[in-house]
Design a protein around this motif. Structure first.
Motif, PDB file in Angstrom:
ATOM      1  N   ALA A 244      58.767  51.479  43.479  1.00  0.00           N
ATOM      2  CA  ALA A 244      59.364  52.836  43.618  1.00  0.00           C
ATOM      3  C   ALA A 244      60.179  53.052  44.755  1.00  0.00           C
ATOM      4  O   ALA A 244      60.561  53.704  45.345  1.00  0.00           O
ATOM      5  N   ALA A 245      60.526  51.810  45.573  1.00  0.00           N
ATOM      6  CA  ALA A 245      61.051  51.810  46.750  1.00  0.00           C
ATOM      7  C   ALA A 245      62.430  52.087  46.499  1.00  0.00           C
ATOM      8  O   ALA A 245      63.155  51.315  45.500  1.00  0.00           O
ATOM      9  N   ASP A 246      63.323  52.866  47.509  1.00  0.00           N
ATOM     10  CA  ASP A 246      64.557  53.071  47.222  1.00  0.00           C
ATOM     11  C   ASP A 246      65.522  51.986  47.892  1.00  0.00           C
ATOM     12  O   ASP A 246      64.893  50.899  48.410  1.00  0.00           O
ATOM     13  N   GLU A 247      66.766  52.183  48.211  1.00  0.00           N
ATOM     14  CA  GLU A 247      67.697  50.839  48.635  1.00  0.00           C
ATOM     15  C   GLU A 247      67.210  50.513  49.869  1.00  0.00           C
ATOM     16  O   GLU A 247      67.358  49.523  50.254  1.00  0.00           O
ATOM     17  N   ALA A 248      66.808  51.455  50.741  1.00  0.00           N
ATOM     18  CA  ALA A 248      66.310  51.115  52.067  1.00  0.00           C
ATOM     19  C   ALA A 248      64.916  50.546  52.108  1.00  0.00           C
ATOM     20  O   ALA A 248      64.616  49.945  53.129  1.00  0.00           O
ATOM     21  N   GLY A 249      64.297  50.430  51.124  1.00  0.00           N
ATOM     22  CA  GLY A 249      62.805  49.892  51.207  1.00  0.00           C
ATOM     23  C   GLY A 249      61.970  50.791  51.401  1.00  0.00           C
ATOM     24  O   GLY A 249      60.724  50.703  51.577  1.00  0.00           O
ATOM     25  N   TYR A 250      62.155  52.179  51.205  1.00  0.00           N
ATOM     26  CA  TYR A 250      61.232  52.950  51.885  1.00  0.00           C
ATOM     27  C   TYR A 250      60.643  53.791  50.512  1.00  0.00           C
ATOM     28  O   TYR A 250      61.227  54.069  49.504  1.00  0.00           O
ATOM     29  N   VAL A 251      59.252  54.126  50.548  1.00  0.00           N
ATOM     30  CA  VAL A 251      58.669  54.611  49.479  1.00  0.00           C
ATOM     31  C   VAL A 251      58.184  55.968  49.786  1.00  0.00           C
ATOM     32  O   VAL A 251      57.195  55.910  50.722  1.00  0.00           O
ATOM     33  N   LYS A 252      58.231  57.030  48.884  1.00  0.00           N
ATOM     34  CA  LYS A 252      57.678  58.341  49.313  1.00  0.00           C
ATOM     35  C   LYS A 252      56.027  58.557  48.812  1.00  0.00           C
ATOM     36  O   LYS A 252      55.902  57.907  47.779  1.00  0.00           O
ATOM     37  N   ARG A 253      55.368  58.971  49.906  1.00  0.00           N
ATOM     38  CA  ARG A 253      54.095  59.062  49.718  1.00  0.00           C
ATOM     39  C   ARG A 253      53.601  60.632  49.449  1.00  0.00           C
ATOM     40  O   ARG A 253      54.235  61.301  49.802  1.00  0.00           O
ATOM     41  N   PRO A 254      52.331  60.566  48.469  1.00  0.00           N
ATOM     42  CA  PRO A 254      52.129  62.164  48.373  1.00  0.00           C
ATOM     43  C   PRO A 254      51.752  62.606  49.701  1.00  0.00           C
ATOM     44  O   PRO A 254      51.440  62.145  50.674  1.00  0.00           O
ATOM     45  N   ASN A 255      51.961  64.153  49.706  1.00  0.00           N
ATOM     46  CA  ASN A 255      51.708  64.968  50.800  1.00  0.00           C
ATOM     47  C   ASN A 255      50.219  65.362  50.897  1.00  0.00           C
ATOM     48  O   ASN A 255      49.831  66.698  51.226  1.00  0.00           O
ATOM     49  N   VAL A 256      49.302  64.249  50.501  1.00  0.00           N
ATOM     50  CA  VAL A 256      47.886  64.825  50.437  1.00  0.00           C
ATOM     51  C   VAL A 256      47.306  64.195  51.906  1.00  0.00           C
ATOM     52  O   VAL A 256      47.376  63.140  52.085  1.00  0.00           O
ATOM     53  N   ASN A 257      46.506  65.105  52.712  1.00  0.00           N
ATOM     54  CA  ASN A 257      45.889  64.457  53.835  1.00  0.00           C
ATOM     55  C   ASN A 257      44.373  64.665  53.417  1.00  0.00           C
ATOM     56  O   ASN A 257      43.773  65.731  53.127  1.00  0.00           O
ATOM     57  N   SER A 258      43.638  63.373  53.457  1.00  0.00           N
ATOM     58  CA  SER A 258      42.275  63.494  52.895  1.00  0.00           C
ATOM     59  C   SER A 258      41.357  64.232  53.697  1.00  0.00           C
ATOM     60  O   SER A 258      40.478  64.871  53.487  1.00  0.00           O
ATOM     61  N   LEU A 259      41.718  64.385  55.076  1.00  0.00           N
ATOM     62  CA  LEU A 259      40.656  65.154  55.960  1.00  0.00           C
ATOM     63  C   LEU A 259      40.801  66.457  55.543  1.00  0.00           C
ATOM     64  O   LEU A 259      39.772  67.232  55.415  1.00  0.00           O
ATOM     65  N   ILE A 260      42.180  67.156  55.264  1.00  0.00           N
ATOM     66  CA  ILE A 260      42.204  68.618  55.129  1.00  0.00           C
ATOM     67  C   ILE A 260      41.385  68.492  53.571  1.00  0.00           C
ATOM     68  O   ILE A 260      40.787  69.769  53.506  1.00  0.00           O
ATOM     69  N   GLU A 261      41.326  67.700  52.878  1.00  0.00           N
ATOM     70  CA  GLU A 261      40.789  68.209  51.503  1.00  0.00           C
ATOM     71  C   GLU A 261      39.365  67.773  51.519  1.00  0.00           C
ATOM     72  O   GLU A 261      38.710  68.659  50.879  1.00  0.00           O
ATOM     73  N   THR A 262      38.890  67.221  52.665  1.00  0.00           N
ATOM     74  CA  THR A 262      37.472  66.955  52.547  1.00  0.00           C
ATOM     75  C   THR A 262      36.878  68.360  53.264  1.00  0.00           C
ATOM     76  O   THR A 262      35.928  68.783  52.932  1.00  0.00           O
ATOM     77  N   VAL A 263      37.581  68.902  54.197  1.00  0.00           N
ATOM     78  CA  VAL A 263      37.168  70.209  54.900  1.00  0.00           C
ATOM     79  C   VAL A 263      37.468  71.377  53.675  1.00  0.00           C
ATOM     80  O   VAL A 263      36.239  72.319  53.572  1.00  0.00           O
ATOM     81  N   ASP A 264      38.278  71.370  52.988  1.00  0.00           N
ATOM     82  CA  ASP A 264      38.569  72.372  52.028  1.00  0.00           C
ATOM     83  C   ASP A 264      37.091  72.259  50.913  1.00  0.00           C
ATOM     84  O   ASP A 264      36.519  73.237  50.245  1.00  0.00           O
TER      85      ASP A 264
END
Lengths: 136, 138
Positions: free
Chosen positions: A85-105
Protein backbone atom coordinates in the motif's frame (compact mmCIF):
# COMPACT_ATOMS: atom_id res chain seq x y z
CA UNK A 1 -45.76 -2.77 36.39
CA UNK A 2 -42.99 -0.41 37.24
CA UNK A 3 -40.49 -3.06 38.28
CA UNK A 4 -40.71 -4.78 34.93
CA UNK A 5 -40.30 -1.39 33.24
CA UNK A 6 -37.10 -0.81 35.23
CA UNK A 7 -35.74 -4.18 34.16
CA UNK A 8 -36.59 -3.47 30.53
CA UNK A 9 -34.91 -0.07 30.61
CA UNK A 10 -31.79 -1.64 32.12
CA UNK A 11 -31.87 -4.46 29.56
CA UNK A 12 -31.89 -1.91 26.74
CA UNK A 13 -28.93 -0.29 28.43
CA UNK A 14 -27.10 -3.62 28.52
CA UNK A 15 -27.77 -4.09 24.84
CA UNK A 16 -26.46 -0.64 23.98
CA UNK A 17 -23.30 -1.15 26.04
CA UNK A 18 -22.59 -4.53 24.45
CA UNK A 19 -23.05 -2.90 21.03
CA UNK A 20 -20.49 -0.34 22.11
CA UNK A 21 -18.11 -3.14 23.12
CA UNK A 22 -18.52 -4.65 19.67
CA UNK A 23 -17.49 -1.39 18.02
CA UNK A 24 -14.49 -1.07 20.35
CA UNK A 25 -13.51 -4.67 19.55
CA UNK A 26 -13.69 -3.87 15.83
CA UNK A 27 -11.41 -0.88 16.32
CA UNK A 28 -8.85 -2.82 18.31
CA UNK A 29 -8.87 -5.73 15.90
CA UNK A 30 -8.37 -3.42 12.92
CA UNK A 31 -5.71 -1.25 14.51
CA UNK A 32 -3.21 -2.35 11.84
CA UNK A 33 -5.48 -2.79 8.83
CA UNK A 34 -3.93 -0.79 6.04
CA UNK A 35 -5.18 -0.63 2.46
CA UNK A 36 -4.08 -3.22 -0.09
CA UNK A 37 -3.66 -0.87 -3.07
CA UNK A 38 -1.02 1.87 -3.28
CA UNK A 39 -2.20 5.17 -1.80
CA UNK A 40 -5.51 3.68 -0.63
CA UNK A 41 -7.26 4.55 2.63
CA UNK A 42 -6.81 2.22 5.64
CA UNK A 43 -9.42 1.29 8.27
CA UNK A 44 -11.10 4.38 9.67
CA UNK A 45 -11.93 4.29 13.38
CA UNK A 46 -15.62 3.80 14.22
CA UNK A 47 -17.33 5.78 16.99
CA UNK A 48 -20.55 4.51 18.65
CA UNK A 49 -23.26 7.09 19.31
CA UNK A 50 -26.08 6.86 21.84
CA UNK A 51 -29.44 8.50 21.86
CA UNK A 52 -32.36 8.53 24.29
CA UNK A 53 -35.62 7.26 22.81
CA UNK A 54 -38.96 7.81 24.54
CA UNK A 55 -40.93 4.60 24.76
CA UNK A 56 -44.58 5.59 24.56
CA UNK A 57 -45.93 2.46 26.19
CA UNK A 58 -43.98 2.86 29.42
CA UNK A 59 -43.16 6.57 29.31
CA UNK A 60 -39.50 5.87 29.99
CA UNK A 61 -36.46 7.04 28.03
CA UNK A 62 -34.63 4.02 26.68
CA UNK A 63 -31.11 4.25 25.34
CA UNK A 64 -30.41 3.14 21.81
CA UNK A 65 -27.22 2.72 19.84
CA UNK A 66 -27.50 5.32 17.10
CA UNK A 67 -25.74 5.15 13.72
CA UNK A 68 -22.08 4.22 14.04
CA UNK A 69 -20.09 7.28 12.97
CA UNK A 70 -16.58 7.39 11.55
CA UNK A 71 -13.77 9.29 13.23
CA UNK A 72 -12.81 12.07 10.80
CA UNK A 73 -9.30 12.63 12.21
CA UNK A 74 -6.37 12.32 9.84
CA UNK A 75 -4.42 9.14 9.17
CA UNK A 76 -0.83 8.90 10.31
CA UNK A 77 1.78 7.80 7.82
CA UNK A 78 4.78 5.50 8.22
CA UNK A 79 7.74 5.03 5.95
CA UNK A 80 7.53 1.48 4.56
CA UNK A 81 8.68 1.36 0.93
CA UNK A 82 8.21 -2.42 0.52
CA UNK A 83 4.56 -2.42 1.60
CA UNK A 84 1.90 -3.12 -1.10
CA UNK A 85 0.00 0.00 0.00
CA UNK A 86 3.04 2.30 -0.15
CA UNK A 87 2.64 5.33 -2.43
CA UNK A 88 5.43 6.73 -4.70
CA UNK A 89 7.35 8.22 -1.77
CA UNK A 90 7.17 4.94 0.19
CA UNK A 91 4.73 6.13 2.84
CA UNK A 92 1.88 3.89 4.07
CA UNK A 93 -1.23 5.40 5.67
CA UNK A 94 -2.02 3.77 9.04
CA UNK A 95 -5.47 3.57 10.70
CA UNK A 96 -6.35 6.38 13.11
CA UNK A 97 -6.91 3.92 15.99
CA UNK A 98 -5.12 4.63 19.27
CA UNK A 99 -5.03 1.43 21.35
CA UNK A 100 -4.78 3.31 24.63
CA UNK A 101 -7.95 5.27 23.91
CA UNK A 102 -9.74 2.08 22.93
CA UNK A 103 -8.65 0.37 26.16
CA UNK A 104 -9.98 3.24 28.26
CA UNK A 105 -13.25 3.21 26.28
CA UNK A 106 -13.48 -0.50 26.94
CA UNK A 107 -13.16 0.06 30.69
CA UNK A 108 -15.91 2.65 30.58
CA UNK A 109 -18.20 0.34 28.65
CA UNK A 110 -17.49 -2.37 31.21
CA UNK A 111 -18.38 -0.02 34.06
CA UNK A 112 -21.64 1.06 32.44
CA UNK A 113 -22.52 -2.56 31.76
CA UNK A 114 -21.89 -3.43 35.41
CA UNK A 115 -24.04 -0.51 36.56
CA UNK A 116 -26.94 -1.72 34.43
CA UNK A 117 -26.51 -5.22 35.83
CA UNK A 118 -26.70 -3.76 39.34
CA UNK A 119 -30.00 -2.13 38.49
CA UNK A 120 -31.44 -5.44 37.34
CA UNK A 121 -30.29 -7.37 40.39
CA UNK A 122 -31.47 -4.65 42.78
CA UNK A 123 -34.89 -4.48 41.12
CA UNK A 124 -35.24 -8.24 41.27
CA UNK A 125 -34.43 -8.20 44.98
CA UNK A 126 -37.02 -5.52 45.63
CA UNK A 127 -39.58 -7.52 43.71
CA UNK A 128 -38.72 -10.69 45.63
CA UNK A 129 -39.10 -8.92 48.98
CA UNK A 130 -42.44 -7.51 47.92
CA UNK A 131 -43.70 -10.95 46.98
CA UNK A 132 -42.50 -12.18 50.36
CA UNK A 133 -45.38 -10.30 51.94
CA UNK A 134 -47.62 -13.06 50.69
CA UNK A 135 -45.54 -15.68 52.37
CA UNK A 136 -45.53 -14.42 55.96
CA UNK B 1 -60.48 -2.86 52.27
CA UNK B 2 -57.07 -3.21 53.80
CA UNK B 3 -56.00 0.07 52.27
CA UNK B 4 -58.75 1.94 54.11
CA UNK B 5 -56.49 1.74 57.13
CA UNK B 6 -54.20 4.78 57.00
CA UNK B 7 -51.08 2.78 57.82
CA UNK B 8 -51.47 0.42 54.90
CA UNK B 9 -52.57 3.16 52.53
CA UNK B 10 -49.48 5.22 53.32
CA UNK B 11 -47.16 2.21 53.07
CA UNK B 12 -48.70 1.16 49.79
CA UNK B 13 -48.18 4.63 48.37
CA UNK B 14 -44.61 4.67 49.64
CA UNK B 15 -43.89 1.35 47.98
CA UNK B 16 -45.36 2.56 44.72
CA UNK B 17 -43.27 5.69 44.91
CA UNK B 18 -40.10 3.59 45.31
CA UNK B 19 -41.09 1.42 42.36
CA UNK B 20 -41.54 4.51 40.20
CA UNK B 21 -38.23 5.88 41.41
CA UNK B 22 -36.53 2.61 40.45
CA UNK B 23 -37.65 3.17 36.87
CA UNK B 24 -36.29 6.71 36.85
CA UNK B 25 -32.95 5.55 38.25
CA UNK B 26 -32.79 2.73 35.69
CA UNK B 27 -33.34 5.31 32.98
CA UNK B 28 -30.49 7.44 34.32
CA UNK B 29 -28.03 4.56 34.43
CA UNK B 30 -29.08 3.27 31.05
CA UNK B 31 -28.56 6.73 29.50
CA UNK B 32 -25.24 7.33 31.24
CA UNK B 33 -23.48 7.90 27.90
CA UNK B 34 -26.21 9.61 25.91
CA UNK B 35 -25.18 13.16 24.97
CA UNK B 36 -27.43 15.90 26.30
CA UNK B 37 -29.26 13.64 28.73
CA UNK B 38 -29.96 15.20 32.13
CA UNK B 39 -30.15 12.98 35.19
CA UNK B 40 -33.61 12.95 36.79
CA UNK B 41 -35.10 11.96 40.12
CA UNK B 42 -38.58 11.88 41.58
CA UNK B 43 -39.57 14.78 43.82
CA UNK B 44 -39.99 13.67 47.43
CA UNK B 45 -43.67 13.21 48.29
CA UNK B 46 -45.11 14.62 51.47
CA UNK B 47 -46.22 11.53 53.35
CA UNK B 48 -47.48 13.51 56.32
CA UNK B 49 -50.20 15.18 54.30
CA UNK B 50 -50.99 11.90 52.56
CA UNK B 51 -51.67 10.36 55.94
CA UNK B 52 -53.82 13.31 56.94
CA UNK B 53 -55.88 13.00 53.80
CA UNK B 54 -56.23 9.28 54.36
CA UNK B 55 -57.52 9.92 57.83
CA UNK B 56 -60.09 12.28 56.35
CA UNK B 57 -61.50 9.30 54.47
CA UNK B 58 -60.27 9.98 50.97
CA UNK B 59 -60.74 6.83 48.93
CA UNK B 60 -57.26 6.81 47.46
CA UNK B 61 -54.23 8.02 49.38
CA UNK B 62 -52.67 9.03 46.06
CA UNK B 63 -54.60 12.28 46.01
CA UNK B 64 -54.31 15.17 48.40
CA UNK B 65 -57.76 16.67 48.76
CA UNK B 66 -57.97 20.37 49.55
CA UNK B 67 -59.97 21.05 52.72
CA UNK B 68 -63.25 22.82 52.18
CA UNK B 69 -63.80 25.49 54.79
CA UNK B 70 -66.84 26.99 53.12
CA UNK B 71 -69.69 25.20 51.39
CA UNK B 72 -69.33 27.57 48.43
CA UNK B 73 -65.82 26.41 47.66
CA UNK B 74 -65.19 23.98 44.85
CA UNK B 75 -63.69 20.60 45.53
CA UNK B 76 -60.84 19.46 43.44
CA UNK B 77 -57.81 17.29 43.19
CA UNK B 78 -54.49 19.04 43.69
CA UNK B 79 -52.10 16.59 42.14
CA UNK B 80 -52.39 13.29 40.36
CA UNK B 81 -50.33 10.80 42.23
CA UNK B 82 -47.82 13.33 43.53
CA UNK B 83 -45.05 11.77 41.48
CA UNK B 84 -43.35 14.35 39.30
CA UNK B 85 -39.93 14.01 37.80
CA UNK B 86 -37.51 16.84 38.21
CA UNK B 87 -34.01 17.41 36.92
CA UNK B 88 -31.53 17.16 39.76
CA UNK B 89 -28.64 19.51 40.55
CA UNK B 90 -25.42 17.79 39.74
CA UNK B 91 -21.84 18.82 40.14
CA UNK B 92 -20.49 17.16 37.05
CA UNK B 93 -21.50 17.76 33.44
CA UNK B 94 -19.56 16.16 30.63
CA UNK B 95 -18.64 18.26 27.59
CA UNK B 96 -21.41 16.54 25.65
CA UNK B 97 -24.05 17.68 28.15
CA UNK B 98 -24.60 14.38 29.97
CA UNK B 99 -25.09 14.92 33.72
CA UNK B 100 -25.32 11.33 34.96
CA UNK B 101 -22.76 10.44 37.63
CA UNK B 102 -22.72 6.66 38.02
CA UNK B 103 -21.57 6.70 41.63
CA UNK B 104 -24.45 8.97 42.65
CA UNK B 105 -26.90 6.74 40.82
CA UNK B 106 -25.58 3.66 42.63
CA UNK B 107 -25.97 5.45 45.96
CA UNK B 108 -29.53 6.45 45.13
CA UNK B 109 -30.23 2.92 44.03
CA UNK B 110 -29.02 1.47 47.31
CA UNK B 111 -31.02 4.03 49.27
CA UNK B 112 -34.14 3.31 47.24
CA UNK B 113 -33.79 -0.41 47.78
CA UNK B 114 -33.31 -0.04 51.54
CA UNK B 115 -36.30 2.23 51.93
CA UNK B 116 -38.47 -0.09 49.88
CA UNK B 117 -37.42 -3.02 52.04
CA UNK B 118 -38.24 -1.00 55.14
CA UNK B 119 -41.73 -0.27 53.80
CA UNK B 120 -42.21 -3.94 52.96
CA UNK B 121 -41.06 -4.95 56.44
CA UNK B 122 -43.44 -2.48 58.09
CA UNK B 123 -46.27 -3.77 55.92
CA UNK B 124 -45.56 -7.31 57.06
CA UNK B 125 -45.46 -6.25 60.70
CA UNK B 126 -48.78 -4.46 60.25
CA UNK B 127 -50.30 -7.60 58.83
CA UNK B 128 -48.89 -9.50 61.79
CA UNK B 129 -50.59 -7.09 64.19
CA UNK B 130 -53.91 -7.63 62.44
CA UNK B 131 -53.49 -11.36 62.59
CA UNK B 132 -52.72 -11.18 66.30
CA UNK B 133 -55.82 -9.04 66.85
CA UNK B 134 -57.85 -11.65 65.00
CA UNK B 135 -56.51 -14.24 67.39
CA UNK B 136 -54.63 -16.19 64.74
CA UNK B 137 -51.24 -15.76 66.38
CA UNK B 138 -48.35 -15.82 64.00
Amino acid sequence: MDFLNSIMVAAKGLRAQSGRMRVIAENIANADSTASTPGGDPYRRKVPTFRAVLDRATGAHNVELGPVARDPSAFSVRYEPGHPAADEAGYVKRPNVNSLIETVDMREAQRSYQANLNIISSTRQMLARTLDILRS
Amino acid sequence: MLTDLPLFAALKHKMRWHEARQTVLAQNVSNADTPGYEARDLSAPDFGSMLGAARARVTSAAYVQPARTNAMHMTGRLSAGGMTQEAIDTFETTPKGNTVVLEEEMMRLADNQMQHQMAVGLYQKGLGLLRMALGRGR
